[in-house]
Scaffold this active site. Structure first.
Site, PDB file in Angstrom:
ATOM      1  N   CYS A 138       5.530   3.538   4.660  1.00 29.51           N
ATOM      2  CA  CYS A 138       5.269   2.235   4.053  1.00 29.51           C
ATOM      3  C   CYS A 138       5.737   2.141   2.587  1.00 29.51           C
ATOM      4  CB  CYS A 138       3.793   1.876   4.208  1.00 29.51           C
ATOM      5  SG  CYS A 138       3.525   0.085   4.114  1.00 29.51           S
ATOM      6  N   LYS A 155       2.275  11.002   2.883  1.00 23.66           N
ATOM      7  CA  LYS A 155       2.761   9.894   2.028  1.00 23.66           C
ATOM      8  C   LYS A 155       2.746  10.288   0.549  1.00 23.66           C
ATOM      9  CE  LYS A 155       2.015   4.871   1.634  1.00 23.66           C
ATOM     10  NZ  LYS A 155       1.153   3.767   2.120  1.00 23.66           N
ATOM     11  N   GLU A 181       1.970   2.988  10.530  1.00 25.06           N
ATOM     12  CA  GLU A 181       1.129   3.836   9.672  1.00 25.06           C
ATOM     13  C   GLU A 181      -0.330   3.800  10.191  1.00 25.06           C
ATOM     14  OE1 GLU A 181       1.198   2.045   5.792  1.00 25.06           O
ATOM     15  OE2 GLU A 181       0.138   3.696   4.796  1.00 25.06           O
ATOM     16  N   VAL A 207       1.900  -5.203   3.460  1.00 21.68           N
ATOM     17  CA  VAL A 207       1.117  -6.387   3.089  1.00 21.68           C
ATOM     18  C   VAL A 207       1.891  -7.321   2.161  1.00 21.68           C
ATOM     19  CG1 VAL A 207      -1.138  -5.299   3.422  1.00 21.68           C
ATOM     20  CG2 VAL A 207      -0.009  -5.101   1.212  1.00 21.68           C
ATOM     21  N   MET A 208       2.959  -6.838   1.546  1.00 22.19           N
ATOM     22  CA  MET A 208       3.766  -7.677   0.653  1.00 22.19           C
ATOM     23  C   MET A 208       5.050  -8.069   1.386  1.00 22.19           C
ATOM     24  SD  MET A 208       3.106  -6.054  -3.111  1.00 22.19           S
ATOM     25  CE  MET A 208       3.991  -4.557  -2.820  1.00 22.19           C
TER      26      MET A 208
HETATM   27  C1  ACM Z   1       1.309   0.259   2.248  1.00 19.98           C
HETATM   28  O1  ACM Z   1       1.868   1.204   1.699  1.00 19.98           O
HETATM   29  N1  ACM Z   1       0.592   0.449   3.342  1.00 19.98           N
HETATM   30  C2  ACM Z   1       1.429  -1.109   1.741  1.00 19.98           C
END
Ligand code: ACM
Length: 266
Positions: free
Chosen positions: A147, A109, A38, A174-175
């Site tokens: 993501c 997105k 991304e 990040v998770m």
């Molecule tokens: C994300 O959607 N970049 C965590």
């Protein structure tokens, strides 16, 4: 058909550096479909609209698009990459599918994560399946998501119901849960998934974020085909038959799609 991902650490605000890193990592590799993370040209942690004004570009004629068109033509392979998009006065966290003949398809997105809601407009393009083809390896049907879209199983499901065989998933995770969840997304839809994540961290004066790497490709039976470490900057590839994703058979009595009880899902 040879598919793969490129995992790397984009440097925030340095699109030229990021293009060089991508070109270097692709090196002499050959592929038919390659997925990049991304926001690969810009980095992730924005602090102001000024940064977006500076780093976002119009599709299809911006400089990152031109670079990817050149790479795709040179390699005779399709490339999916996250991109920071500008369209008029709006900014989108987008993904593009670049063809060796220079054609570009865009996805924006749908499910913005955390502070992305401060900077980007939510996606406004319907979930679409694109057929890609080449005289050597035939054809495949691909869908794009970005993501945090993973957290909404409808996205993969709808792309799969529309015929996608391979989900291309540029990410800046990040998770900790997505990489494991993608095994379920692949299995429940009998599709291939390619999650191309980034590594490292974006550090700004007022905030920072650490990204989790561990990019992953999964087969329709849930088998992990390739997985990276948290930190490696690398390209991983595997040969697949995309047609395997057309078989939704679970056993002699069950079919993952025909057994759906859609009357009861309303
Ligand atoms: C994300 O959607 N970049 C965590």
């Amino acid at each position: 058909m040879r598919i793969g991902y490129l995992q790397f650490e984009p440097v925030f605000g340095k699109p030229e550096t990021n293009k060089q890193k991508i070109e270097q990592l692709l090196g002499k590799e050959t592929f038919d479909l390659m997925v990049l993370p991304e926001l690969s040209q810009s980095g992730y942690v924005f602090s102001s609209k000024n940064e977006l004004e500076e780093l976002a570009e119009e599709i299809p004629n911006g400089s990152f698009c031109s670079f990817l068109k050149k790479m795709s033509a040179e390699k005779e392979g399709f490339i999916v990459s996250g991109i920071c998009e500008r369209s008029g006065n709006n900014f989108y966290n987008s993904s593009i599918l670049v063809s060796p003949d220079g054609k570009i398809e865009t996805y924006r997105k749908l499910h913005l994560f955390y502070e992305e809601k401060l900077w980007f407009s939510p996606g406004n393009i319907p979930l679409t399946v694109h057929e890609i083809r080449h005289e050597q390896w035939g054809s495949a049907r691909i869908g794009m998501m970005i993501c945090f879209d993973w957290r909404f199983p409808e996205v993969t499901r709808i792309l799969a119901l529309k015929g996608a065989q391979i989900i291309c998933h540029p990410s800046n995770l990040v998770m900790p849960h997505c990489q494991d969840a993608m095994i379920t997304r692949a299995l429940e839809n009998h599709i291939f998934t390619i999650t191309a994540n980034r590594t490292g961290r974006d550090v700004k004066p007022d905030k920072q974020m650490q990204f989790t790497g561990k990019s992953i490709m999964v087969a329709p039976d849930g088998a992990v085909l390739k997985k990276s470490s948290e930190k490696a900057e690398e390209v991983l590839l595997i040969d697949i038959d995309p047609g395997l994703a057309d078989n939704k058979n679970v056993n002699a009595f069950n079919d993952a799609f025909n057994d759906r009880r859609s009357d009861f899902y309303r």
